[in-house]
Scaffold this motif. Structure first.
Motif, mmCIF file in Angstrom:
data_model
loop_
_atom_site.group_PDB
_atom_site.id
_atom_site.type_symbol
_atom_site.label_atom_id
_atom_site.label_comp_id
_atom_site.label_asym_id
_atom_site.label_seq_id
_atom_site.Cartn_x
_atom_site.Cartn_y
_atom_site.Cartn_z
ATOM 1 N N CYS A 112 0.834 -1.200 0.000
ATOM 2 C CA CYS A 112 0.000 0.000 0.000
ATOM 3 C C CYS A 112 0.868 1.249 0.000
ATOM 4 C CB CYS A 112 -0.910 0.009 1.217
ATOM 5 S SG CYS A 112 -0.055 0.066 2.803
ATOM 6 N N ASN A 113 0.212 2.391 -0.194
ATOM 7 C CA ASN A 113 0.889 3.687 -0.173
ATOM 8 C C ASN A 113 0.238 4.571 0.879
ATOM 9 O OD1 ASN A 113 2.690 3.685 -2.719
ATOM 10 N ND2 ASN A 113 0.728 2.920 -3.460
ATOM 11 N N GLY A 114 1.070 5.370 1.544
ATOM 12 C CA GLY A 114 0.505 6.290 2.523
ATOM 13 C C GLY A 114 0.846 5.924 3.947
ATOM 14 N N GLU A 115 0.088 6.506 4.857
ATOM 15 C CA GLU A 115 0.417 6.388 6.291
ATOM 16 C C GLU A 115 0.349 4.953 6.786
ATOM 17 O OE1 GLU A 115 -1.495 10.617 7.655
ATOM 18 O OE2 GLU A 115 -0.499 9.368 9.121
ATOM 19 N N GLY A 116 1.456 4.521 7.422
ATOM 20 C CA GLY A 116 1.526 3.172 7.980
ATOM 21 C C GLY A 116 2.115 2.162 7.002
ATOM 22 N N CYS A 117 2.240 2.557 5.725
ATOM 23 C CA CYS A 117 2.726 1.644 4.693
ATOM 24 C C CYS A 117 4.243 1.657 4.582
ATOM 25 C CB CYS A 117 2.100 1.987 3.345
ATOM 26 S SG CYS A 117 0.304 1.930 3.356
ATOM 27 N N GLY A 118 4.892 2.411 5.463
ATOM 28 C CA GLY A 118 6.352 2.480 5.475
ATOM 29 C C GLY A 118 6.831 3.060 6.792
ATOM 30 N N SER A 119 8.117 3.428 6.821
ATOM 31 C CA SER A 119 8.697 3.950 8.063
ATOM 32 C C SER A 119 9.400 5.280 7.866
ATOM 33 C CB SER A 119 9.661 2.907 8.643
ATOM 34 O OG SER A 119 8.959 1.773 9.096
ATOM 35 N N HIS A 120 8.891 6.064 6.927
ATOM 36 C CA HIS A 120 9.472 7.393 6.655
ATOM 37 C C HIS A 120 9.135 8.307 7.830
ATOM 38 C CE1 HIS A 120 9.697 11.255 4.196
ATOM 39 N NE2 HIS A 120 10.818 10.658 3.875
ATOM 40 N N GLY A 121 10.139 8.930 8.424
ATOM 41 C CA GLY A 121 9.921 9.678 9.674
ATOM 42 C C GLY A 121 9.447 11.097 9.477
ATOM 43 N N GLY A 122 9.450 11.563 8.176
ATOM 44 C CA GLY A 122 8.994 12.936 7.917
ATOM 45 C C GLY A 122 8.033 12.957 6.750
ATOM 46 N N VAL A 123 7.954 14.106 6.083
ATOM 47 C CA VAL A 123 7.209 14.186 4.822
ATOM 48 C C VAL A 123 8.147 14.734 3.757
ATOM 49 C CG1 VAL A 123 4.891 14.448 5.795
ATOM 50 C CG2 VAL A 123 6.288 16.483 5.375
ATOM 51 N N ASP A 124 7.991 14.218 2.532
ATOM 52 C CA ASP A 124 8.710 14.751 1.374
ATOM 53 C C ASP A 124 7.735 15.577 0.550
ATOM 54 O OD1 ASP A 124 10.651 11.714 0.753
ATOM 55 O OD2 ASP A 124 11.040 13.462 2.033
ATOM 56 N N ILE A 125 8.076 16.840 0.349
ATOM 57 C CA ILE A 125 7.192 17.741 -0.390
ATOM 58 C C ILE A 125 7.873 18.107 -1.705
ATOM 59 C CG2 ILE A 125 5.961 19.937 -0.312
ATOM 60 C CD1 ILE A 125 6.615 19.737 2.872
ATOM 61 N N PRO A 126 7.329 17.601 -2.839
ATOM 62 C CA PRO A 126 7.943 17.963 -4.129
ATOM 63 C C PRO A 126 7.799 19.468 -4.352
ATOM 64 C CG PRO A 126 6.342 16.175 -4.374
ATOM 65 C CD PRO A 126 6.123 16.779 -3.011
ATOM 66 N N ILE A 127 8.922 20.139 -4.546
ATOM 67 C CA ILE A 127 8.881 21.594 -4.703
ATOM 68 C C ILE A 127 10.062 22.036 -5.562
ATOM 69 C CG2 ILE A 127 10.198 22.024 -2.579
ATOM 70 C CD1 ILE A 127 7.188 24.089 -3.716
ATOM 71 N N ILE A 128 9.818 23.049 -6.380
ATOM 72 C CA ILE A 128 10.870 23.525 -7.290
ATOM 73 C C ILE A 128 12.086 24.000 -6.487
ATOM 74 C CG2 ILE A 128 9.909 25.875 -7.364
ATOM 75 C CD1 ILE A 128 10.579 25.945 -10.346
ATOM 76 N N SER A 129 13.261 23.647 -6.963
ATOM 77 C CA SER A 129 14.484 24.017 -6.235
ATOM 78 C C SER A 129 14.603 25.523 -6.086
ATOM 79 C CB SER A 129 15.700 23.482 -6.993
ATOM 80 O OG SER A 129 15.713 22.077 -6.912
ATOM 81 N N GLY A 130 15.137 25.933 -4.952
ATOM 82 C CA GLY A 130 15.334 27.353 -4.697
ATOM 83 C C GLY A 130 14.185 27.991 -3.926
ATOM 84 N N THR A 131 13.192 27.176 -3.577
ATOM 85 C CA THR A 131 12.079 27.708 -2.796
ATOM 86 C C THR A 131 12.549 28.008 -1.378
ATOM 87 O OG1 THR A 131 10.533 26.413 -4.115
ATOM 88 C CG2 THR A 131 9.731 27.245 -1.996
ATOM 89 N N LEU A 132 12.144 29.172 -0.853
ATOM 90 C CA LEU A 132 12.575 29.556 0.494
ATOM 91 C C LEU A 132 11.934 28.651 1.539
ATOM 92 C CD1 LEU A 132 12.476 33.451 0.260
ATOM 93 C CD2 LEU A 132 14.380 31.872 -0.197
ATOM 94 N N VAL A 133 12.751 28.231 2.483
ATOM 95 C CA VAL A 133 12.310 27.325 3.539
ATOM 96 C C VAL A 133 12.345 28.063 4.866
ATOM 97 C CG1 VAL A 133 12.809 25.165 4.736
ATOM 98 C CG2 VAL A 133 13.144 25.327 2.262
ATOM 99 N N LYS A 134 11.258 27.938 5.639
ATOM 100 C CA LYS A 134 11.127 28.716 6.871
ATOM 101 C C LYS A 134 11.200 27.859 8.123
ATOM 102 C CE LYS A 134 8.672 32.575 4.877
ATOM 103 N NZ LYS A 134 7.485 33.465 4.919
ATOM 104 N N ALA A 135 11.676 28.483 9.207
ATOM 105 C CA ALA A 135 11.729 27.794 10.505
ATOM 106 C C ALA A 135 10.323 27.700 11.072
ATOM 107 C CB ALA A 135 12.636 28.561 11.466
ATOM 108 N N SER A 136 9.904 26.479 11.377
ATOM 109 C CA SER A 136 8.553 26.302 11.901
ATOM 110 C C SER A 136 8.438 26.752 13.349
ATOM 111 C CB SER A 136 8.140 24.830 11.778
ATOM 112 O OG SER A 136 7.925 24.521 10.422
#
Ligand SMILES: [Zn+2]
Length: 378
Positions: free
Chosen positions: A70-94
């Motif tokens: 399956c795909n999605g939550e519980g179907c793996g052990s990825h500890g974060g999220v990967d967000i496809p985004i064009i390179s050079g996008t500004l990243v902010k401190a949460s």
């Protein structure tokens, strides 16, 4: 489903409720999180996918489900999220905090990496670590610097030709929030002898990390603002149903309900646009019961047989039962707030929820229930 030639009865456009944020999203325009690749419709322009290319959700995998099925939550052990985004996008401190890493990490594949140590917005005696990986620019701050919430801490990368992209299948931001554990940060599954593609059936990933965007936003947000997109909810004991005009509507029969639980395997159909996904998607969610204690249901009932009920399953008790439920009498179209925090069974990780808008409805007539929005939040 055959389309019924009727118009929705007496639609009242109830205001969409916005979840009260605990921090700042790492990317401007990022959608709220709802456990799907498209994210919460109507809450931003950046999804957890780009075209047919899916990102990676929390506790998801990177092999399209060939190991877990399956795909999605519980179907793996990825500890974060990967967000496809064009390179050079500004990243902010949460969150405000101290920079503890700002480097080009080459051994583990994180690439350009910034890690910030902060006080949890939910618990002033708890330390959390927020990680931003595959950055093409990680030098806005140095180790030891203090950053304020919302300040730009880097530029996304991970694409072909990007400097220090690490192990990356395309331009994206890996965003993760670690608990104050003893391992390397950001945590990764190989630290406990697993792979990213090992299904997290025992919720081990949640021992080391938080569901990151849910943590920042303050909860899950299902808006039903996308025609035909049920956001991995399904309905049972209904004659007809649909998602249109910002409403998930059902024409119920006896004991009608909608749930975030899927079929017998816990699966639902993935978004039709995501043609790369040949395995089903998971209807599971991952919400810490000690943080998110409210279920909000924005509803209008034409079938009114009280009480309305919310049921749930947890990482500690994977069954539906009356003892794990909360009820509320419907009176008029409104936001109904179910406080779950006093329930002794609301513990561990909430993994599925079900909502019964009425006890019974009339199979012989069109007496619908309209869900405008559902949140599971702090
Ligand atoms: Zn990742």
């Amino acid at each position: 489903m055959k389309k019924f030639n009727f118009c929705l009865l007496g639609v009242l456009f109830l205001l969409t409720f916005s979840v009260s944020f605990a921090g700042t999203k790492p990317l401007d325009g990022l959608r709220d999180y709802n456990g799907t690749y498209k994210g919460s419709p109507g809450t931003g322009t950046i999804e957890y996918r780009s075209g047919i290319n899916t990102g990676t959700l929390y506790r998801d995998n990177e092999d399209f489900g060939s190991v877990s099925g399956c795909n999605g939550e519980g179907c793996g052990s990825h500890g974060g999220v990967d967000i496809p985004i064009i390179s050079g996008t500004l990243v902010k401190a949460s969150f405000a905090g101290e920079v503890v890493k700002a480097e080009c990490e080459t051994n583990l594949g994180w690439g350009g990496l910034v890690v910030i140590k902060s006080i949890s917005p939910y618990n002033s005696s708890e330390i959390i670590y927020t990680s931003y990986a595959h950055l093409r620019n990680w030098s806005y701050y140095s180790v030891g610097n203090q950053v304020v919430e919302g300040s730009v801490i880097g530029e996304s990368g991970g694409g072909a030709g990007d400097v220090c992209s690490g192990t990356s299948g395309g331009a994206h931001l890996h965003f993760q929030i670690d608990k104050n554990h003893a391992f390397y940060k950001p945590w990764y599954p190989q630290l406990i002898n697993r792979t990213y593609n090992t299904p997290d059936s025992d919720f081990k990933v949640t021992e080391y990390t938080y569901n990151p965007i849910v943590f920042v936003v303050g909860g899950y947000n299902w808006t039903f603002a996308d025609q035909g997109n049920s956001e991995y909810w399904t309905d049972l004991n209904t004659s007809y149903s649909g998602i249109e005009s910002d409403i998930y509507w059902i024409d119920g029969n006896y004991d009608p309900y909608i749930w975030r639980n899927g079929d017998v395997n816990g699966y639902v159909n993935c978004e039709p646009e995501l043609t790369t996904l040949t395995k089903p998607c998971s209807a599971q969610i991952t919400a810490d019961a000690n943080i998110y204690k409210w279920v909000m249901v924005n509803i209008q009932n034409f079938c009114i047989t009280n009480p309305m009920k919310v049921y749930y399953k947890t990482s500690l008790d994977d069954t539906w039962s009356e003892i794990k439920s909360n009820s509320f009498d419907y009176t008029s179209p409104a936001n109904y707030w179910f406080y779950m925090g006093n329930d002794p069974n609301w513990v561990g990780i909430i993994k599925n929820i079900r909502i019964d808008p009425a006890v019974n409805c009339d199979p012989a007539s069109f007496d619908p229930n309209y869900f405008y929005q559902i949140t599971l939040q702090r």
